[in-house]
Design a protein around this motif. Structure first.
Motif, short mmCIF file in Angstrom:
data_model
loop_
_atom_site.label_atom_id
_atom_site.label_comp_id
_atom_site.label_asym_id
_atom_site.label_seq_id
_atom_site.Cartn_x
_atom_site.Cartn_y
_atom_site.Cartn_z
N ILE A 102 41.45 43.49 41.24
CA ILE A 102 41.84 44.80 41.76
C ILE A 102 42.63 45.49 40.66
N ALA A 119 35.78 41.58 31.01
CA ALA A 119 34.41 41.16 30.68
C ALA A 119 34.41 40.19 29.50
N VAL A 130 33.15 38.63 40.20
CA VAL A 130 32.06 38.88 41.15
C VAL A 130 32.33 40.05 42.08
N GLY A 131 33.47 40.67 41.95
CA GLY A 131 33.72 41.79 42.83
C GLY A 131 35.13 42.27 42.66
N HIS A 133 37.89 45.84 43.28
CA HIS A 133 38.25 47.14 43.77
C HIS A 133 38.98 47.86 42.64
N HIS A 135 41.17 51.43 41.68
CA HIS A 135 41.77 52.74 41.96
C HIS A 135 41.82 53.46 40.61
N GLU B 14 36.38 61.93 50.47
CA GLU B 14 36.98 61.06 49.44
C GLU B 14 36.60 59.59 49.61
N ARG B 18 34.89 58.20 46.21
CA ARG B 18 35.61 57.16 45.45
C ARG B 18 34.76 55.94 45.15
N GLN B 21 32.56 55.34 41.22
CA GLN B 21 32.98 54.67 40.00
C GLN B 21 32.47 53.23 39.91
N ASP B 24 29.95 52.50 37.05
CA ASP B 24 30.46 52.36 35.69
C ASP B 24 31.01 50.96 35.46
N ILE B 25 31.72 50.47 36.47
CA ILE B 25 32.38 49.18 36.32
C ILE B 25 31.35 48.07 36.25
N SER B 27 28.43 48.25 35.22
CA SER B 27 27.69 48.29 33.96
C SER B 27 28.44 47.54 32.86
N ILE B 28 29.77 47.54 32.91
CA ILE B 28 30.54 46.80 31.91
C ILE B 28 30.28 45.30 32.04
N PHE B 29 30.13 44.84 33.27
CA PHE B 29 29.92 43.41 33.48
C PHE B 29 28.46 43.00 33.30
N PHE B 43 28.80 42.15 42.94
CA PHE B 43 29.19 43.52 43.22
C PHE B 43 28.24 44.18 44.21
N GLY B 64 42.17 46.50 47.81
CA GLY B 64 43.48 47.08 47.54
C GLY B 64 43.77 48.15 48.57
#
Lengths: 326, 326
Positions: A102, A119, A130-131, A133, A135, B14, B18, B21, B24-25, B27-29, B43, B64
């Motif tokens: 998170i 990464a 694997v997962g 959250h 903000h 929202e 929200r 995103q 994008d995250i 894709s990094i992994f 994911f 979170g």
């Protein structure tokens, strides 16, 4: 070396004093203790031990990254979060399985760097994120990572099971360097390739399977002596440490070294009959391991060298975490 | 009701935006995908599914709490963090085992309230907080909770497995009230006793064991339609929803209701032959369940009522999370 001054600086080291709040938090959860049926070990160890009904138990831990490090370098925070979580599972003799994270970030750049650090940790240690959250729009940066691992129920290395008479072993990867963001970090992983790292964190699984240790922890923010202190406190024992036996790198002040949070470092206890074998398993994996002291009856952690002896912690007067005290 | 306006307000909500995103995250992994050996699902689902070699798999999730809620009431944040994590495991058909938390607090009072909220969640749901980490001296409040659960490998309820022709079921605990800190929360748990709550979250384990669902998610921040949208996106299907069939409480605006994150609410899909039985299992546990629509070929989520029909999401143009898109 002024032992009194050294002991005092360890007692007052932020890595140690920050552990004191654990007691207050645990007391809040004492009220709901009846719900803890399947948890064999919970607060006070590197990872909780969850019974799933078979021969294997699940290890479950979480670690956050201090704000200061996070602001200094989101990449290092992400990468470091993987390292500390892997160590929590390794310290229990377990095989890490997966992580979740998170993250809060105050800019897209910080967010991306954090994730890239995570990464890189995945690539290095072979344990997937694997997962989680994210903000992406907070005023601050923060990162929490949780990890699970697996180990045979009868092989778990706990920290509350040291016995008087056991020998104390310190094991470090000495091929490291003080990290870029703190004088108390000892980076032993970022510049090494995955196969090397994976061997060094697998060593505790071998020690667990061979039942060579009676207790153990990874050396973390409180440093070697502070971490051993936590182990003694939860085991309700004391210890003596011969400072001259502690493995130390050249070019690092010894007082600083004792407070270092290494990338790969453990303080284990072992039955005297098995301690040499435990040391040699560590050494075969490339770590430098030494018998540095002994677990004692009582509630004092003393350290000594040629010049004298001093009590660092007296748990009858004050605890580190408060867990294990009456 | 102006359907076009309603669809637009859901798209721009929202709780939905929200989620964008995530792409994008992930894709990094993607770059470290070879390390994901034992992760069956990662994911994009409510929880990751980790193979531990036997009949059972471990579910692993983290959530979170939004800063706004946290500052409004640390107690609710702590309590709510338990609820959302329990729901992540329940949505997959799993039995929750244990949680860990990482908290940051800007005052001892906020820290204590957070922990007391967590402890109340433990008492209510019977799932222990077994460890974690607290930063008691930060400038901000934050809370992260991770959870593990267990389920038979062949019973996991995933969100990427809905098929065209399946019926869509919405199930809510209607005995609730809009929460004190957000117009989009529907508190169904804080005022109920543990035995009642435990029955309502156990219902998905029965549905999983009986294999009554083809896919499912707990309704979370994106609300009913947004959550169904995420399910469709990862399943690479479309859906149609009959708004007149959606269970709704009296005294709550319907547009608001569709965005609510309920304490206990699920959107499941089921084979037409099993949908009625799935509904009846939900109802026996005290939830109000209705068949509200159908999974369709294609990439559009449409909703309709007596006045007309509108496309809320067209995944060929824009995704919610981006997972599942080409």
């Amino acid at each position: 070396m002024n032992l009194e001054k050294l002991a005092e600086s360890i007692r007052n080291f932020e890595g140690v004093t920050r552990k004191r709040q654990i007691e207050d938090i645990v007391s809040i959860f004492e009220a709901v203790r009846p719900e803890y049926g399947n948890a064999i070990v919970d607060f006070g160890d590197d990872a909780a031990v969850i019974d799933i009904g078979g021969d294997d138990v699940i290890l479950f831990a979480a670690d956050g990254i201090w704000g200061r490090l996070l602001d200094a370098s989101p990449w290092w925070a992400g990468y470091g979060a993987v390292v500390v979580n892997i160590n929590d599972i390794a310290a229990m003799g377990g095989k890490p399985l997966a992580m979740v994270d998170i993250a809060s970030a105050n800019s897209p750049k910080a967010c991306r760097e954090l994730m890239e650090g995570l990464a890189e940790g995945v690539r290095k240690f072979g344990v997937p994120v694997v997962g989680g959250h994210v903000h992406p729009d907070t005023q601050y940066n923060s990162l929490s990572v949780a990890i699970i691992g697996i180990v045979k129920k009868d092989c778990v290395i706990r920290s509350d099971t040291a016995n008087p008479g056991d020998l104390v072993i310190a094991a470090y990867d000495m091929d490291g360097k003080i990290g870029p963001n703190s004088p108390y970090s000892w980076d032993t992983t970022s510049f090494k390739e995955p196969p090397v790292l994976r061997e060094s964190y697998l060593v505790t699984q071998e020690i667990a399977q061979k039942k060579l240790a009676t207790a153990g922890k990874d050396i973390s923010n409180p440093g070697l002596i502070g971490t051993l202190g936590m182990l003694c406190e939860t085991s309700r024992v004391g210890a003596t440490v011969d400072l001259d036996k502690v493995p130390r790198p050249e070019g690092v002040d010894f007082g600083q070294w004792l407070k270092v949070h290494p990338g790969t470092g453990y303080v284990f206890t072992a039955d005297p009959e098995k301690a040499e074998e435990c040391v040699s398993v560590f050494e075969k994996a490339g770590l430098t391991a030494r018998i540095i002291g002994k677990i004692e009856e009582g509630q004092k952690l003393d350290m000594y060298d040629k010049t004298g002896r001093v009590t660092v912690f007296d748990f009858s007067k004050e605890g580190i975490t408060g867990i294990g005290s009456e």
